[in-house]
Design a protein around this motif. Structure first.
Motif, PDB file in Angstrom:
ATOM      1  N   PHE A 381      -3.700   4.377   3.344  1.00  0.00           N
ATOM      2  CA  PHE A 381      -2.531   5.185   2.995  1.00  0.00           C
ATOM      3  C   PHE A 381      -1.747   5.602   4.254  1.00  0.00           C
ATOM      4  CE2 PHE A 381      -5.100   6.984  -0.864  1.00  0.00           C
ATOM      5  CZ  PHE A 381      -5.080   5.727  -1.443  1.00  0.00           C
ATOM      6  N   LYS A 382      -2.497   5.798   5.353  1.00  0.00           N
ATOM      7  CA  LYS A 382      -1.857   6.265   6.589  1.00  0.00           C
ATOM      8  C   LYS A 382      -0.897   5.228   7.153  1.00  0.00           C
ATOM      9  CE  LYS A 382      -5.317   9.607   7.935  1.00  0.00           C
ATOM     10  NZ  LYS A 382      -6.521   9.832   8.717  1.00  0.00           N
ATOM     11  N   ALA A 383      -1.085   3.957   6.738  1.00  0.00           N
ATOM     12  CA  ALA A 383      -0.205   2.897   7.240  1.00  0.00           C
ATOM     13  C   ALA A 383       1.065   2.757   6.387  1.00  0.00           C
ATOM     14  CB  ALA A 383      -0.975   1.574   7.259  1.00  0.00           C
ATOM     15  N   LEU A 384       1.164   3.489   5.291  1.00  0.00           N
ATOM     16  CA  LEU A 384       2.353   3.373   4.423  1.00  0.00           C
ATOM     17  C   LEU A 384       3.553   4.065   5.081  1.00  0.00           C
ATOM     18  CD1 LEU A 384       0.679   4.200   0.971  1.00  0.00           C
ATOM     19  CD2 LEU A 384       1.609   1.988   1.668  1.00  0.00           C
ATOM     20  N   PRO A 385       4.770   3.522   4.852  1.00  0.00           N
ATOM     21  CA  PRO A 385       5.948   4.159   5.437  1.00  0.00           C
ATOM     22  C   PRO A 385       6.376   5.385   4.622  1.00  0.00           C
ATOM     23  CG  PRO A 385       6.595   2.242   4.161  1.00  0.00           C
ATOM     24  CD  PRO A 385       5.101   2.303   4.091  1.00  0.00           C
ATOM     25  N   TRP A 386       6.958   6.374   5.281  1.00  0.00           N
ATOM     26  CA  TRP A 386       7.509   7.555   4.589  1.00  0.00           C
ATOM     27  C   TRP A 386       8.746   7.112   3.812  1.00  0.00           C
ATOM     28  CZ3 TRP A 386       6.607  12.495   3.301  1.00  0.00           C
ATOM     29  CH2 TRP A 386       7.700  13.301   2.955  1.00  0.00           C
ATOM     30  N   LYS A 387       8.864   7.523   2.554  1.00  0.00           N
ATOM     31  CA  LYS A 387      10.013   7.127   1.731  1.00  0.00           C
ATOM     32  C   LYS A 387      10.775   8.364   1.282  1.00  0.00           C
ATOM     33  CE  LYS A 387       9.676   2.521   1.083  1.00  0.00           C
ATOM     34  NZ  LYS A 387       8.738   1.836   0.233  1.00  0.00           N
ATOM     35  N   GLU A 388      12.048   8.451   1.716  1.00  0.00           N
ATOM     36  CA  GLU A 388      12.892   9.615   1.392  1.00  0.00           C
ATOM     37  C   GLU A 388      13.166   9.731  -0.106  1.00  0.00           C
ATOM     38  OE1 GLU A 388      13.902  12.159   3.023  1.00  0.00           O
ATOM     39  OE2 GLU A 388      13.308  11.552   5.043  1.00  0.00           O
ATOM     40  N   LYS A 390      11.348   9.303  -2.660  1.00  0.00           N
ATOM     41  CA  LYS A 390      10.239   9.679  -3.555  1.00  0.00           C
ATOM     42  C   LYS A 390       9.894  11.153  -3.383  1.00  0.00           C
ATOM     43  CE  LYS A 390       8.210   5.126  -3.197  1.00  0.00           C
ATOM     44  NZ  LYS A 390       8.588   4.678  -4.547  1.00  0.00           N
ATOM     45  N   VAL A 391       9.304  11.733  -4.424  1.00  0.00           N
ATOM     46  CA  VAL A 391       8.746  13.082  -4.249  1.00  0.00           C
ATOM     47  C   VAL A 391       7.306  12.878  -3.792  1.00  0.00           C
ATOM     48  CG1 VAL A 391       8.286  15.306  -5.323  1.00  0.00           C
ATOM     49  CG2 VAL A 391      10.150  13.864  -6.198  1.00  0.00           C
ATOM     50  N   ILE A 392       7.031  13.273  -2.557  1.00  0.00           N
ATOM     51  CA  ILE A 392       5.682  13.051  -2.028  1.00  0.00           C
ATOM     52  C   ILE A 392       4.925  14.377  -1.933  1.00  0.00           C
ATOM     53  CG2 ILE A 392       4.370  12.290  -0.001  1.00  0.00           C
ATOM     54  CD1 ILE A 392       6.494  10.137   0.417  1.00  0.00           C
ATOM     55  N   LEU A 393       3.785  14.433  -2.613  1.00  0.00           N
ATOM     56  CA  LEU A 393       2.918  15.618  -2.555  1.00  0.00           C
ATOM     57  C   LEU A 393       1.735  15.236  -1.672  1.00  0.00           C
ATOM     58  CD1 LEU A 393       3.015  16.526  -6.359  1.00  0.00           C
ATOM     59  CD2 LEU A 393       4.258  17.669  -4.516  1.00  0.00           C
ATOM     60  N   ASP A 394       1.789  15.671  -0.439  1.00  0.00           N
ATOM     61  CA  ASP A 394       0.794  15.241   0.539  1.00  0.00           C
ATOM     62  C   ASP A 394      -0.283  16.320   0.681  1.00  0.00           C
ATOM     63  OD1 ASP A 394      -0.625  14.185   2.593  1.00  0.00           O
ATOM     64  OD2 ASP A 394       1.019  14.179   4.051  1.00  0.00           O
ATOM     65  N   PHE A 395      -1.315  16.247  -0.169  1.00  0.00           N
ATOM     66  CA  PHE A 395      -2.347  17.300  -0.160  1.00  0.00           C
ATOM     67  C   PHE A 395      -3.388  17.089   0.939  1.00  0.00           C
ATOM     68  CE2 PHE A 395      -1.114  17.226  -4.780  1.00  0.00           C
ATOM     69  CZ  PHE A 395      -0.488  18.455  -4.782  1.00  0.00           C
ATOM     70  N   CYS A 396      -3.399  15.908   1.591  1.00  0.00           N
ATOM     71  CA  CYS A 396      -4.475  15.650   2.547  1.00  0.00           C
ATOM     72  C   CYS A 396      -3.957  15.215   3.921  1.00  0.00           C
ATOM     73  CB  CYS A 396      -5.422  14.602   1.968  1.00  0.00           C
ATOM     74  SG  CYS A 396      -4.571  13.104   1.477  1.00  0.00           S
ATOM     75  N   GLY A 397      -2.674  15.449   4.187  1.00  0.00           N
ATOM     76  CA  GLY A 397      -2.166  15.230   5.538  1.00  0.00           C
ATOM     77  C   GLY A 397      -1.957  13.784   5.928  1.00  0.00           C
ATOM     78  N   ILE A 398      -1.453  12.937   4.986  1.00  0.00           N
ATOM     79  CA  ILE A 398      -1.186  11.538   5.322  1.00  0.00           C
ATOM     80  C   ILE A 398      -0.019  11.471   6.311  1.00  0.00           C
ATOM     81  CG2 ILE A 398      -0.360   9.312   4.401  1.00  0.00           C
ATOM     82  CD1 ILE A 398      -3.210   9.912   3.566  1.00  0.00           C
ATOM     83  N   PHE A 399       1.075  12.144   5.970  1.00  0.00           N
ATOM     84  CA  PHE A 399       2.269  12.098   6.822  1.00  0.00           C
ATOM     85  C   PHE A 399       2.417  13.357   7.676  1.00  0.00           C
ATOM     86  CE2 PHE A 399       3.389   9.425   3.111  1.00  0.00           C
ATOM     87  CZ  PHE A 399       3.526   8.219   3.779  1.00  0.00           C
ATOM     88  N   LYS A 400       1.634  14.374   7.323  1.00  0.00           N
ATOM     89  CA  LYS A 400       1.673  15.670   8.030  1.00  0.00           C
ATOM     90  C   LYS A 400       3.087  16.244   8.074  1.00  0.00           C
ATOM     91  CE  LYS A 400      -2.533  14.901  10.734  1.00  0.00           C
ATOM     92  NZ  LYS A 400      -3.551  15.520   9.995  1.00  0.00           N
ATOM     93  N   LYS A 401       3.910  15.880   7.018  1.00  0.00           N
ATOM     94  CA  LYS A 401       5.284  16.408   7.001  1.00  0.00           C
ATOM     95  C   LYS A 401       5.311  17.688   6.199  1.00  0.00           C
ATOM     96  CE  LYS A 401       7.995  12.376   7.925  1.00  0.00           C
ATOM     97  NZ  LYS A 401       9.315  11.861   7.938  1.00  0.00           N
TER      98      LYS A 401
END
Ligand code: SAJ
Length: 401
Positions: A381-388, A390-401
């Motif tokens: 998952f960490k290798a996936l690109p950030w996509k503006e 989409k609604v991203i719910l990052d509960f485990c710090g993949i993108f740390k955004k």
């Protein structure tokens, strides 16, 4: 030296195998005939890196043999599960008791009896009483100790050999005998204590981690409300030389950290306020994540006048393993399934199929979804690109955004 291992599970089998590999004669006893057959064929019923090859070698060499019944030996190890009684959080030591009763007829003078199973304080002394009640002639003729394991699933074979261990006998000579036994296959330091301290030490280690994760999870809830990036906050706070905060997640899972603190709170309910509250916080965090996903789905529907496609990323209880036992991600996925979406994509890159969840490839799910909930920080998952878009719910710090 001949050793009987009572229990060939996640800890019993790797420990038996490592000891067999050092030349000890091991008889592994399990109540499950399928497990016994599998091991005698040189195969395994659990997943742990490197274990399959080692089991094949020691079974072929004749150093490990599995059986449904115990037999006479020099050392007896109890490595069975200690679950809860019924639906509450009272520890259940009936497996330890049953395994002990099963070996009592085979005990003889000079034997060493060790419990490794995670156990409430006082269990080793209780088992000593049980043995001496049935075999009074053995009183002070055998050695009795408690020695917990502390290996990390996924790195078991290395840690079994290299971790320090805490060894507590019911008397000093028992501690000495147990140290001599473990020194045959453990390279880490062997620390002497009494059985009650060793029992409490295991519970303390996992409770300590649970309390620290609860602190990180509590911070994540505060930061969500305050509009602060919790990942950045923790990284900055950890720049202090004496601060080391762990990572928040979607809850605490597995068979150890989410379980062992209850062995303290059940026996010391008045004193264990912090330990008990931490369990509550970590459980609440999973519920909170599920609610957050469901609310995000409703907001999407209101805004776009259609149901969203939702991707649930990860089902395992922690990153980069295929173990779904006591997994908060699995609990959250089940909660979201109740929302009856047409487009719910469930992802777990470490397993190929599951009886309950229809699995989707992680890249495909990420590409298709309107709402993406990251529950487990798997490397893929960490290798996936950030996509503006989409609604991203990052509960485990993949993108740390
Ligand atoms: N977790 C977080 N944030 C963190 C670290 C972990 O949310 O910063 C979560 C994980 O995602 C997972 C849970 O905690 O759901 C537990 O994972 P873990 O990696 O902390 O521990 P386990 O359960 O795999 O193994 C633990 C270890 N104990 C400690 O680290 C004190 C291991 O050494 C023990 O042998 C094992 O329990 C056991 O058998 O008791």
């Amino acid at each position: 030296m001949k050793v009987v291992f009572m229990g060939l599970g996640y800890i019993g089998l790797p420990t038996a195998t490592v000891a067999a590999n050092k030349g000890l004669q091991i008889v592994g006893v399990d109540i499950n005939a399928r497990v016994v057959d599998t091991i005698n064929q040189g195969k395994i019923h659990i997943i742990e890196p490197g274990l399959q090859e080692l089991v094949r070698n020691v079974v072929t060499a004749g150093n490990l043999r599995a059986s449904l019944v115990p037999e006479e030996a020099d050392v007896f190890l109890i490595v069975v599960p200690t679950p809860f009684k019924g639906g509450n959080h009272e520890p259940d030591i009936t497996y330890v008791e049953a395994a002990t009763k099963a070996i009592i007829p085979y005990l003889k003078e000079g034997n060493l009896y060790i419990i490794e199973s995670t156990s409430p304080v006082g269990t080793t002394e209780k088992m000593m009483q049980l043995i001496y009640t049935e075999r009074p002639e053995l009183k002070n003729m055998i050695y009795i100790a408690y020695c917990p394991e502390r290996v990390l699933p996924g790195n078991v074979l290395y840690e079994l050999e290299h971790n320090d261990r805490v060894i507590g006998g019911v008397n000093e000579i028992s501690t000495e005998k147990a140290i001599q036994f473990y020194s045959q296959f453990v390279k880490g330091n062997l620390h002497k204590t009494n059985s009650r301290t060793a029992e409490m030490c295991k519970l303390t280690e996992n409770s300590s981690r649970d309390v620290q994760i609860a602190f990180a999870n509590e911070l994540s809830l505060i930061c969500d409300k305050a509009g602060i990036n919790v990942w950045e906050l923790i990284e900055l706070a950890n720049k202090h030389p004496r601060v080391n905060i762990l990572q928040p997640g979607c809850g605490v899972g597995g068979h150890c950290i989410a379980v062992d603190p209850y062995f303290i709170t059940a026996d010391f309910p008045v004193e264990s306020q912090l330990i008990s509250k931490s369990r509550e916080i970590n459980n609440y965090k999973s519920f909170w994540c599920a609610e957050k996903i469901k609310n995000t789905i409703l907001e999407f529907e209101l805004k776009h006048k259609r149901k969203p496609i939702v991707a649930i990323m990860g089902l395992a209880f922690k990153p980069n393993i295929d173990d779904l036992r006591e997994s908060p991600a699995k609990y959250i996925a089940q909660k979201v399934m109740q929302a009856e979406l047409d487009g719910l994509l469930i992802v777990e890159p470490n397993i190929s199929e599951h009886p309950v969840f229809k699995l989707t490839n992680y890249e495909e799910a990420y590409g298709k979804a309107d709402i993406v909930a990251f529950l487990v920080a798997h490397n893929e998952f960490k290798a996936l690109p950030w996509k503006e878009d989409k609604v991203i719910l990052d509960f485990c710090g993949i993108f740390k955004k």
